[in-house]
Scaffold this active site. Structure first.
Site, PDB file in Angstrom:
ATOM      1  N   ASN A   1       0.850  -1.677   0.209  1.00 41.95           N
ATOM      2  CA  ASN A   1      -0.145   0.368  -0.084  1.00 41.95           C
ATOM      3  C   ASN A   1       0.836   1.413   0.256  1.00 41.95           C
ATOM      4  O   ASN A   1       1.251   1.854   0.875  1.00 41.95           O
ATOM      5  CB  ASN A   1      -1.105   0.104   1.229  1.00 41.95           C
ATOM      6  CG  ASN A   1      -2.041   1.161   1.117  1.00 41.95           C
ATOM      7  OD1 ASN A   1      -1.639   1.738   0.597  1.00 41.95           O
ATOM      8  ND2 ASN A   1      -2.382   1.511   2.481  1.00 41.95           N
TER       9      ASN A   1
ATOM     10  N   HIS B   1      -9.659   1.529   4.957  1.00 43.18           N
ATOM     11  CA  HIS B   1      -8.309   1.656   5.715  1.00 43.18           C
ATOM     12  C   HIS B   1      -8.927   2.580   6.452  1.00 43.18           C
ATOM     13  O   HIS B   1      -9.564   3.134   6.181  1.00 43.18           O
ATOM     14  CB  HIS B   1      -7.612   1.820   4.673  1.00 43.18           C
ATOM     15  CG  HIS B   1      -5.886   1.697   4.973  1.00 43.18           C
ATOM     16  ND1 HIS B   1      -5.326   3.002   6.562  1.00 43.18           N
ATOM     17  CD2 HIS B   1      -4.959   0.776   5.058  1.00 43.18           C
ATOM     18  CE1 HIS B   1      -4.578   2.736   6.811  1.00 43.18           C
ATOM     19  NE2 HIS B   1      -3.642   1.872   5.751  1.00 43.18           N
TER      20      HIS B   1
ATOM     21  N   GLY C   1       4.717   1.647   4.579  1.00 44.85           N
ATOM     22  CA  GLY C   1       5.786   2.100   4.319  1.00 44.85           C
ATOM     23  C   GLY C   1       6.799   0.944   4.188  1.00 44.85           C
ATOM     24  O   GLY C   1       8.031   1.212   2.774  1.00 44.85           O
TER      25      GLY C   1
ATOM     26  N   GLU D   1      -7.029   4.743   7.993  1.00 42.62           N
ATOM     27  CA  GLU D   1      -6.748   6.218   7.451  1.00 42.62           C
ATOM     28  C   GLU D   1      -8.220   6.961   7.051  1.00 42.62           C
ATOM     29  O   GLU D   1      -8.082   8.307   6.759  1.00 42.62           O
ATOM     30  CB  GLU D   1      -5.375   6.262   6.677  1.00 42.62           C
ATOM     31  CG  GLU D   1      -4.064   6.391   7.115  1.00 42.62           C
ATOM     32  CD  GLU D   1      -2.974   5.540   6.463  1.00 42.62           C
ATOM     33  OE1 GLU D   1      -3.027   5.534   5.554  1.00 42.62           O
ATOM     34  OE2 GLU D   1      -2.106   5.172   6.721  1.00 42.62           O
TER      35      GLU D   1
ATOM     36  N   GLY E   1       2.152   2.449  10.694  1.00 42.56           N
ATOM     37  CA  GLY E   1       2.907   3.446  10.592  1.00 42.56           C
ATOM     38  C   GLY E   1       4.072   3.953  11.524  1.00 42.56           C
ATOM     39  O   GLY E   1       4.319   5.309  11.798  1.00 42.56           O
TER      40      GLY E   1
ATOM     41  N   SER F   1       3.346  -1.821  10.501  1.00 41.52           N
ATOM     42  CA  SER F   1       4.831  -1.752  10.326  1.00 41.52           C
ATOM     43  C   SER F   1       5.268  -3.489  10.052  1.00 41.52           C
ATOM     44  O   SER F   1       6.346  -3.525  11.096  1.00 41.52           O
ATOM     45  CB  SER F   1       5.353  -1.537  11.830  1.00 41.52           C
ATOM     46  OG  SER F   1       4.465  -0.502  12.459  1.00 41.52           O
TER      47      SER F   1
ATOM     48  N   GLU G   1      -5.826  -4.997  10.776  1.00 43.60           N
ATOM     49  CA  GLU G   1      -4.453  -4.082  11.113  1.00 43.60           C
ATOM     50  C   GLU G   1      -4.969  -2.981  12.302  1.00 43.60           C
ATOM     51  O   GLU G   1      -5.622  -2.311  11.811  1.00 43.60           O
ATOM     52  CB  GLU G   1      -4.396  -3.150   9.537  1.00 43.60           C
ATOM     53  CG  GLU G   1      -4.083  -3.422   8.784  1.00 43.60           C
ATOM     54  CD  GLU G   1      -3.325  -2.856   7.592  1.00 43.60           C
ATOM     55  OE1 GLU G   1      -2.377  -2.770   6.899  1.00 43.60           O
ATOM     56  OE2 GLU G   1      -4.373  -1.807   7.321  1.00 43.60           O
TER      57      GLU G   1
ATOM     58  N   LYS H   1       0.361   4.422  -0.353  1.00 41.75           N
ATOM     59  CA  LYS H   1      -0.480   5.648  -0.224  1.00 41.75           C
ATOM     60  C   LYS H   1      -0.704   6.812  -0.634  1.00 41.75           C
ATOM     61  O   LYS H   1      -0.350   6.346  -2.238  1.00 41.75           O
ATOM     62  CB  LYS H   1      -0.649   5.434   1.609  1.00 41.75           C
ATOM     63  CG  LYS H   1      -0.147   4.225   2.643  1.00 41.75           C
ATOM     64  CD  LYS H   1      -0.344   4.982   3.716  1.00 41.75           C
ATOM     65  CE  LYS H   1      -0.115   3.445   4.863  1.00 41.75           C
ATOM     66  NZ  LYS H   1      -0.049   3.800   6.232  1.00 41.75           N
TER      67      LYS H   1
HETATM   68  P1  PGA Z   1       2.504   0.291   7.396  1.00 42.63           P
HETATM   69  O1  PGA Z   1       1.471   0.694   6.713  1.00 42.63           O
HETATM   70  O2  PGA Z   1       3.700  -0.783   6.930  1.00 42.63           O
HETATM   71  O3  PGA Z   1       3.663   1.562   7.446  1.00 42.63           O
HETATM   72  O4  PGA Z   1       2.132   0.375   8.491  1.00 42.63           O
HETATM   73  C1  PGA Z   1       0.142  -0.455   7.151  1.00 42.63           C
HETATM   74  C2  PGA Z   1      -1.131   0.346   6.724  1.00 42.63           C
HETATM   75  O5  PGA Z   1      -0.905   1.451   6.559  1.00 42.63           O
HETATM   76  O6  PGA Z   1      -2.112  -0.934   6.034  1.00 42.63           O
END
Ligand code: PGA
Length: 257
Positions: free
Chosen positions: A9, A96, A237, A98, A175, A215, A169, A11
């Site tokens: 992802n 998601h 990330g 976010e 993140g 993460s 998640e 983003k």
């Molecule tokens: P991250 O993001 O690996 O940076 O924690 C995962 C996600 O948002 O699905």
């Protein structure tokens, strides 16, 4: 063989040359890994050119959107429909955290998107996860995650639910560089699968792919992938760092079920 899935992802990151570079490199370097499914989810505007590149490279890598609207067309300024998306990709991330958090996406909207995506033959990647870190035994933890799941898949038939991918998640792990432990993620995923077997049946629950996200990186991937109930990962990330992402793919490929 049961294929594990790795979702990248990206983003709201990557300019065009970066997106192109990442895609080419990942496609080339993962060609030999035939036993994993890689799905890249770039920003919408890169989907079409990247689909052309992947085709040219004869790559097995697939593409997904990061969001979608629930109508096929109409006066919805700025939105992208499942009808448009299905011409370029096969997957789409829905719900998601976010989007739930910053764009006020509700369970009801997520359910409409889920249904619209399935109706159009796309595969939804549904994200669910608790916002606060708590003890796994606490009822409200199960309550909130199960509620997200139950509301998102409301009205979805047995036939259709099999096409869905679920990404567990925990929001506190996204993140932050502080992932859940493999054991914690696996326990939550077992609970989600139990829930699916109550809503549908055991066989269907076993068939649905459930991933972990939050993460994930090359240093912790084995912890997740060694858990038998975890069918893959969703990386944010780490999916933007080519070497890191390639290591993740390689380790998942080597540790397949
Ligand atoms: P991250 O993001 O690996 O940076 O924690 C995962 C996600 O948002 O699905």
């Amino acid at each position: 063989m049961d294929q594990r899935i790795i979702i990248a992802n990206w983003k709201m990151n990557t300019g065009f040359s970066e997106a192109l570079g990442l895609t080419k490199k990942i496609a080339q370097e993962t060609k030999k890994l035939k036993n994993i499914n890689i799905v890249l989810c770039p920003p919408f505007i890169w989907l079409y050119p990247l689909s052309k590149i992947l085709k040219k490279l004869n790559s097995r890598i697939e593409l997904g959107g990061q969001n979608v609207y629930f109508e096929n067309k109409g006066n919805f300024t700025g939105e992208i429909s499942p009808l448009m998306l299905k011409r370029i990709c096969r997957y789409v991330i829905i719900g998601h955290s976010e989007r739930r958090r910053f764009l006020a996406e509700t369970d009801e909207m997520i359910n409409k998107k889920f249904q619209a995506v399935l109706k159009n033959g796309l595969r939804p990647i549904l994200c669910v996860g608790e916002f606060e870190k708590t003890e796994i035994s606490e009822n409200h933890l199960y309550g909130s995650v199960f509620q997200q799941l139950g509301r998102a898949i409301k009205g979805v038939t047995k036939e259709n639910i099999k096409k869905a991918i679920i990404a567990y998640e925990p929001v506190w792990a996204i993140g932050t560089g502080k992932p859940a432990t493999g054991k914690y993620a696996a326990e939550m995923i077992v609970s989600l699968r139990d829930r699916l077997s109550i809503i549908y049946n055991r066989k269907i629950a076993r068939e649905i792919k459930i991933l972990y996200g939050g993460s994930v990186d090359a240093g912790n991937i084995l912890e997740f992938i060694r858990q038998p109930g975890i069918d893959g990962v969703l990386a944010g990330g780490a999916s933007l760092k080519v070497k890191e992402f390639l290591k993740i793919c390689e380790m998942v490929g080597k540790n397949n079920k």
